[in-house]
Design a protein around this motif. Structure first.
Motif, PDB file in Angstrom:
ATOM      1  N   LYS A 156       0.818  -1.216   0.000  1.00  0.00           N
ATOM      2  CA  LYS A 156       0.000   0.000   0.000  1.00  0.00           C
ATOM      3  C   LYS A 156       0.852   1.266   0.000  1.00  0.00           C
ATOM      4  N   GLY A 157       2.154   1.095   0.086  1.00  0.00           N
ATOM      5  CA  GLY A 157       3.031   2.246   0.151  1.00  0.00           C
ATOM      6  C   GLY A 157       3.174   2.823   1.541  1.00  0.00           C
ATOM      7  N   GLU A 158       2.864   2.019   2.556  1.00  0.00           N
ATOM      8  CA  GLU A 158       2.979   2.454   3.949  1.00  0.00           C
ATOM      9  C   GLU A 158       4.018   1.596   4.669  1.00  0.00           C
ATOM     10  N   GLY A 159       5.204   1.575   4.132  1.00  0.00           N
ATOM     11  CA  GLY A 159       6.263   0.721   4.645  1.00  0.00           C
ATOM     12  C   GLY A 159       6.754   1.092   6.025  1.00  0.00           C
ATOM     13  N   SER A 160       6.357   2.247   6.546  1.00  0.00           N
ATOM     14  CA  SER A 160       6.759   2.622   7.911  1.00  0.00           C
ATOM     15  C   SER A 160       6.006   1.798   8.962  1.00  0.00           C
ATOM     16  N   ARG A 161       4.933   1.125   8.543  1.00  0.00           N
ATOM     17  CA  ARG A 161       4.170   0.301   9.492  1.00  0.00           C
ATOM     18  C   ARG A 161       4.858  -1.056   9.651  1.00  0.00           C
ATOM     19  N   SER A 162       5.426  -1.297  10.806  1.00  0.00           N
ATOM     20  CA  SER A 162       6.163  -2.543  11.026  1.00  0.00           C
ATOM     21  C   SER A 162       5.953  -3.118  12.429  1.00  0.00           C
ATOM     22  N   ARG A 163       5.151  -2.460  13.244  1.00  0.00           N
ATOM     23  CA  ARG A 163       5.014  -2.870  14.645  1.00  0.00           C
ATOM     24  C   ARG A 163       3.631  -3.467  14.919  1.00  0.00           C
ATOM     25  N   PHE A 164       3.570  -4.248  16.005  1.00  0.00           N
ATOM     26  CA  PHE A 164       2.333  -4.892  16.405  1.00  0.00           C
ATOM     27  C   PHE A 164       2.054  -4.586  17.869  1.00  0.00           C
ATOM     28  N   ILE A 165       0.779  -4.641  18.203  1.00  0.00           N
ATOM     29  CA  ILE A 165       0.344  -4.449  19.579  1.00  0.00           C
ATOM     30  C   ILE A 165      -0.473  -5.669  19.983  1.00  0.00           C
ATOM     31  N   SER A 166      -0.265  -6.134  21.201  1.00  0.00           N
ATOM     32  CA  SER A 166      -0.969  -7.311  21.697  1.00  0.00           C
ATOM     33  C   SER A 166      -1.377  -7.058  23.146  1.00  0.00           C
ATOM     34  N   ARG A 167      -1.667  -8.128  23.880  1.00  0.00           N
ATOM     35  CA  ARG A 167      -2.100  -7.983  25.272  1.00  0.00           C
ATOM     36  C   ARG A 167      -1.284  -8.881  26.195  1.00  0.00           C
ATOM     37  N   SER A 198      -9.493 -10.684   4.658  1.00  0.00           N
ATOM     38  CA  SER A 198     -10.520  -9.820   4.083  1.00  0.00           C
ATOM     39  C   SER A 198     -10.249  -9.549   2.605  1.00  0.00           C
ATOM     40  N   ASP A 199     -11.310  -9.180   1.902  1.00  0.00           N
ATOM     41  CA  ASP A 199     -11.183  -8.847   0.477  1.00  0.00           C
ATOM     42  C   ASP A 199     -10.144  -7.755   0.256  1.00  0.00           C
ATOM     43  N   ARG A 200     -10.166  -6.749   1.122  1.00  0.00           N
ATOM     44  CA  ARG A 200      -9.258  -5.601   0.956  1.00  0.00           C
ATOM     45  C   ARG A 200      -7.804  -6.038   0.962  1.00  0.00           C
ATOM     46  N   ILE A 201      -7.446  -6.903   1.891  1.00  0.00           N
ATOM     47  CA  ILE A 201      -6.059  -7.363   1.979  1.00  0.00           C
ATOM     48  C   ILE A 201      -5.724  -8.276   0.799  1.00  0.00           C
ATOM     49  N   TYR A 202      -6.622  -9.219   0.525  1.00  0.00           N
ATOM     50  CA  TYR A 202      -6.364 -10.161  -0.564  1.00  0.00           C
ATOM     51  C   TYR A 202      -6.192  -9.438  -1.898  1.00  0.00           C
ATOM     52  N   GLN A 203      -7.079  -8.503  -2.187  1.00  0.00           N
ATOM     53  CA  GLN A 203      -7.007  -7.804  -3.467  1.00  0.00           C
ATOM     54  C   GLN A 203      -5.772  -6.911  -3.555  1.00  0.00           C
ATOM     55  N   THR A 204      -5.331  -6.368  -2.446  1.00  0.00           N
ATOM     56  CA  THR A 204      -4.099  -5.561  -2.460  1.00  0.00           C
ATOM     57  C   THR A 204      -2.908  -6.402  -2.887  1.00  0.00           C
ATOM     58  N   ILE A 205      -2.812  -7.638  -2.371  1.00  0.00           N
ATOM     59  CA  ILE A 205      -1.712  -8.524  -2.762  1.00  0.00           C
ATOM     60  C   ILE A 205      -1.912  -9.007  -4.194  1.00  0.00           C
ATOM     61  N   ARG A 206      -3.116  -9.424  -4.516  1.00  0.00           N
ATOM     62  CA  ARG A 206      -3.395  -9.965  -5.852  1.00  0.00           C
ATOM     63  C   ARG A 206      -3.135  -8.933  -6.945  1.00  0.00           C
ATOM     64  N   ASN A 207      -3.565  -7.703  -6.703  1.00  0.00           N
ATOM     65  CA  ASN A 207      -3.413  -6.657  -7.716  1.00  0.00           C
ATOM     66  C   ASN A 207      -2.093  -5.921  -7.613  1.00  0.00           C
ATOM     67  N   GLY A 208      -1.318  -6.229  -6.574  1.00  0.00           N
ATOM     68  CA  GLY A 208      -0.008  -5.610  -6.409  1.00  0.00           C
ATOM     69  C   GLY A 208       1.079  -6.530  -6.919  1.00  0.00           C
ATOM     70  N   SER A 209       1.878  -7.062  -6.003  1.00  0.00           N
ATOM     71  CA  SER A 209       2.958  -7.960  -6.412  1.00  0.00           C
ATOM     72  C   SER A 209       2.428  -9.289  -6.959  1.00  0.00           C
ATOM     73  N   GLY A 210       1.205  -9.663  -6.540  1.00  0.00           N
ATOM     74  CA  GLY A 210       0.641 -10.934  -6.990  1.00  0.00           C
ATOM     75  C   GLY A 210       1.254 -12.143  -6.314  1.00  0.00           C
ATOM     76  N   PHE A 211       1.949 -11.917  -5.181  1.00  0.00           N
ATOM     77  CA  PHE A 211       2.652 -13.016  -4.534  1.00  0.00           C
ATOM     78  C   PHE A 211       2.784 -12.732  -3.049  1.00  0.00           C
ATOM     79  N   PHE A 212       2.298 -13.641  -2.219  1.00  0.00           N
ATOM     80  CA  PHE A 212       2.523 -13.543  -0.780  1.00  0.00           C
ATOM     81  C   PHE A 212       3.861 -14.202  -0.494  1.00  0.00           C
TER      82      PHE A 212
END
Length: 442
Positions: free
Chosen positions: A117-128, A284-298
């Protein structure tokens, strides 16, 4: 002398010989009622003929075809089955061999999604805190089980850990359930703003916390607020239903009872009921379509993902559950078991809390019921309960470190969906024997 590197090499284990519905029999003929499903796995018990037949039929067709070259019919049909029933727009499934692999895939997919998506600064996760998401390094990083994490802490990626929605210990005097849930949910927004929204990929949590806390559901309104916060800051919500999902809490997906849908959902355990190793990541569709229509490879993968025999077994499991209306039995027997536990142990001096949903129930053990003070961990109460239960012919899932990874004990119950009223009685009576044996010197 065994050449097997067992989980606890100094322990001696009975030899499992065969299954009989909700029972496991060892080579001496002793019967153990499986009141924990192993680890919330064996939702159909241990001798389901329909699942066994499906495995044999698939072996007669083809045992393995690498997904880098082929798709296969059981994988396609299982994906259809899950997506037709999943909440929200979870319309793509990535199959793996277990829960830790599913969580690992979810973390990596979340990162790749934002890169594409062009948001490569996102690399962290939050949990509990007091969560558990698996034992691979990524999944262990994302969890809050301090006992499991501690030896490997130098190897783990940094993940911010928030308060669990653990009303028994963390709700303040005079605070309503709803206000408590909103307060701990709002910690997510505070942490996002502290780190910067542009750095966060996802928040991951269990709808009903399993092994680490012992079947702790969230209070009403908690997950609605979590979903709202994630949407506000463009952060993905990953729900870990590895232990609590696939009907365990009374609905096929545990999050159905919260009225929310995640962006990524991971499941395993009851997905294949132990008949074959399998896990899944629903996307979700949003995530799947981003990969499919982007690099086309997970940029991820495992040799045995989408294994035809595992998928055939899982499809047979889920079809059997649905065709036999077993989720209704989960709700019915779950309510009966919880009522029986409350009637038998509600006034027990060393049982502080009885909680859970469906056939996913927990009992928290305390030394002082009034103050909720736990037993000294050196007394190894949870290990003694497990040993005493096995002696009585009952499999349950006791754990320590309930409060902070060191202090606290609980017992988790997750019996097969096929249990009847007689099994409820047997679980409670044998658990009572185990408690009596454990606490006789207290």
């Amino acid at each position: 002398m065994t050449h097997v590197f067992h989980r606890a090499p100094r322990n001696e284990y009975p030899m499992a010989a065969r299954g009989d519905g909700p029972y496991v029999l060892d080579t001496t003929g002793k019967r153990y009622l499986d009141a924990s499903g192993g680890a919330a796995v064996s939702c159909l018990g241990h001798s389901n003929a329909a699942v066994n037949d499906a495995i044999k039929a698939q072996l007669d067709r083809i045992a393995f075809a690498h997904t880098g070259f082929f798709t296969n019919e059981p994988m396609e049909k299982l994906a259809d089955f899950l997506c037709e029933r999943a909440p929200g727009d979870l319309n793509a499934v990535y199959f793996v061999s277990g829960g830790s692999e599913a969580v690992e895939a979810a973390l990596k997919l979340a990162r790749q999604y934002f890169i594409e998506k062009g948001e490569g600064s996102r690399s962290r996760f939050i949990s509990r805190r007091q969560s558990y998401h698996g034992n691979t390094l990524g999944a262990l990083s994302a969890g809050g089980n301090e006992w499991r994490r501690e030896p490997y802490s130098p190897l783990l990626m940094p993940v911010a850990l928030l308060s669990p929605c653990y009303a028994y210990r963390e709700k303040r005097d005079g605070e309503s359930d709803f206000d408590f849930g909103q307060r701990v949910a709002n910690e997510l927004e505070e942490e996002i703003l502290r780190q910067g929204p542009e750095t966060i990929c996802a928040f991951i949590c269990e709808p009903v916390v399993g092994a680490t806390l012992g079947a702790v559901p969230a209070v009403e309104g908690y997950f609605s607020r979590i979903r709202e916060i994630c949407d506000t800051y463009g952060i993905l919500l990953i729900l870990d239903e590895v232990m609590c999902g696939m009907g365990r809490t009374g609905t096929l997906f545990a999050c159905e009872q919260e009225g929310v849908a995640p962006d990524i959902l991971v499941t395993a355990k009851g997905l294949g009921a132990g008949y074959q190793p399998i896990g899944a990541m629903l996307v979700s569709d949003r995530i799947y379509q981003t990969i499919r229509n982007g690099s086309g490879f997970f940029q991820h993968g495992h040799t045995y993902m989408g294994h035809p025999v595992a998928c055939a077994a899982s499809l047979a499991v889920q079809t059997y559950v649905e065709d036999n209306n077993l989720l209704e039995n989960v709700r019915l027997q779950g309510a009966a078991l919880k009522n029986a536990l409350e009637a038998t142990f509600g006034q027990h001096p060393f049982i502080g809390d009885i909680r859970g949903r469906g056939l996913f129930l927990g009992l928290e053990i305390v030394e002082d019921k009034e103050t909720k003070a736990p037993f000294d961990p050196a007394r190894k109460i949870n290990a003694k309960v497990k040993a005493a239960a096995m002696d009585a012919g009952l499999m349950c899932y006791p754990m320590g470190g309930t409060i902070d990874g060191q202090r606290g004990d609980h017992v988790l119950l997750a019996p097969p969906f096929i249990i009847e009223a007689s099994h409820v009685d047997e679980i409670v009576s044998k658990l009572a024997q185990a408690f009596q044996s454990t606490f006789k010197e207290v």
